[in-house]
Design a protein around this motif. Structure first.
Motif, mmCIF file in Angstrom:
data_model
loop_
_atom_site.group_PDB
_atom_site.id
_atom_site.type_symbol
_atom_site.label_atom_id
_atom_site.label_comp_id
_atom_site.label_asym_id
_atom_site.label_seq_id
_atom_site.Cartn_x
_atom_site.Cartn_y
_atom_site.Cartn_z
ATOM 1 N N TYR A 229 0.802 -1.096 -0.046
ATOM 2 C CA TYR A 229 0.019 0.040 0.116
ATOM 3 C C TYR A 229 0.963 1.326 -0.134
ATOM 4 N N CYS A 230 0.337 2.264 -0.936
ATOM 5 C CA CYS A 230 1.097 3.559 -1.176
ATOM 6 C C CYS A 230 0.773 4.569 -0.361
ATOM 7 N N SER A 231 1.878 5.539 -0.062
ATOM 8 C CA SER A 231 1.632 6.959 0.416
ATOM 9 C C SER A 231 2.290 7.775 -0.648
ATOM 10 N N ASP A 232 1.880 9.099 -0.417
ATOM 11 C CA ASP A 232 2.006 10.089 -1.550
ATOM 12 C C ASP A 232 2.040 11.372 -0.940
ATOM 13 N N MET A 233 3.072 12.122 -0.916
ATOM 14 C CA MET A 233 3.402 13.489 -0.497
ATOM 15 C C MET A 233 4.358 14.242 -1.175
#
Length: 362
Positions: A229-233
């Motif tokens: 699962y991904c994070s994005d910032m």
């Protein structure tokens, strides 16, 4: 009792007897396979997952993946030869007529192979049912994305200490990637963007040997994966004081992001967040400099099928996870983007990424 992911998916696929997810091989590997099986590892090339009308899940894998597959969801069928795989496929689709495929990921050759192997089936597009299912995250998914966001947020807080006069874009990007892995990440969600000075006006810039100088804008767009699962910032900081126009651009982007996030809640039209942010930017000297959409869905893929754009016709739902990322880009000067990963809730949203959004001078 909470319905399984397979049960929820087939209930969203009106008129279909089954949905089949195909993993032909790189680049045709479908994250939906891991979504349904809840597996975190394995390559699963040549594997298939079949969701039947009763909500049952049948998983067809090669002998190479048998042990890994056994820890996941679904009834496992192992093949050693092409003929064995075809027999398992015919049995899994026995009695079906209308079979849905994920047309966003499945190759034509694999779809045609299934059609020739299982005589009489009618090929249908199930991408809408798949997208609407994966877009609403269950509790387990939310916690995994929360962990990924914690990792990237921790790295964001360390960025100022990585910056100094003369450091290159590549050097900082590599340090960030290493730190995400050290903190428990299992790979990048996408290639880290590290952009200094005028390079920051390019939204998808690839890091170079450009060396940071005083007065430069430093923009970083990055994310990790945690159990797929991904994070994005994105965060933008400055080495010393930049030109005044960049400070004004930063404050405008921050105001625009705040306005868009305030729209985020269950039942809100997705486009309204974009329009709210765009209105703020377009009433300033930076009109027309916001050149992409406000946000997108995030899950096992860093870009999922929720579009937070002026043309979107989607309605946000509790459990959606979306980005909030307005930007201003001035060619030859620099760019500003502030991005967070947000969980849509009943009455608003929760920012899962965490780093002070106030203007930062290093």
């Amino acid at each position: 009792m909470e319905r399984s992911r397979a049960e929820r998916m087939i209930s969203n696929a009106e008129g279909l007897d089954a949905i089949i997810i195909l993993n032909d091989g790189s680049p045709f590997l479908d994250s939906t396979f891991w979504y349904l099986t809840e597996l975190t590892g394995g390559s699963f090339e040549g594997s298939m997952a079949v969701v039947r009308k009763d909500g049952g899940l049948e998983v067809i894998v090669s002998a190479l993946e048998e042990e890994t597959a056994s820890s996941g969801k679904g009834e496992i069928h192992v093949y050693h030869t092409r003929a064995e795989r075809d027999n398992h496929l015919r049995e899994a689709l026995k009695g079906t007529s209308k079979v849905g495929f994920n047309t966003h990921c499945a190759s034509y050759s694999m779809v045609d192979q299934v059609r020739r192997t299982v005589k009489g089936i009618k090929v249908k597009d199930a991408s809408s049912a798949i997208s609407s299912t994966t877009a609403v995250k269950d509790k387990k998914e939310i916690e995994l994305i929360r962990k990924a966001c914690w990792i990237s947020s921790k790295v964001a807080k360390e960025i100022p200490d990585m910056l100094s006069d003369g450091v290159t874009e590549k050097e900082v990007a590599s340090r960030m990637d290493a730190r995400m892995m050290e903190l428990g990440g299992t790979g990048n969600a996408f290639d880290t963007i590290s952009a200094f000075g005028a390079n920051s006006s390019k939204p998808h810039h690839s890091p170079t040997e450009y060396k940071l100088r005083k007065g430069d804008t430093a923009l970083f767009d990055f994310g990790t994966k945690y159990e797929r699962y991904c994070s994005d910032m994105t965060r933008t900081v400055f080495l010393s004081r930049p030109p005044e126009i960049m400070e004004r651009a930063y404050e405008t982007v921050l105001e625009a992001q705040t306005a868009g996030i305030e729209i985020y809640k269950d039942g809100a039209p997705a486009k309204d967040a974009d329009l709210a942010a765009r209105e703020i930017i377009d009433r300033t000297e930076f009109k027309g400099k916001f050149i992409h959409s406000f946000g997108h869905g995030i899950g096992m893929d860093v870009h999922q099928d929720i579009s937070v754009s002026p043309r979107s016709e989607q309605i946000l739902k509790e459990g959606n996870i979306v980005s909030a990322e307005p930007g201003i880009y001035i060619p030859g000067v620099g760019g500003i983007r502030i991005e967070d990963t947000c969980l849509i809730t009943k009455d608003g949203c929760e920012r899962l990424t965490d780093f002070d959004r106030r203007i930062t001078f290093v």
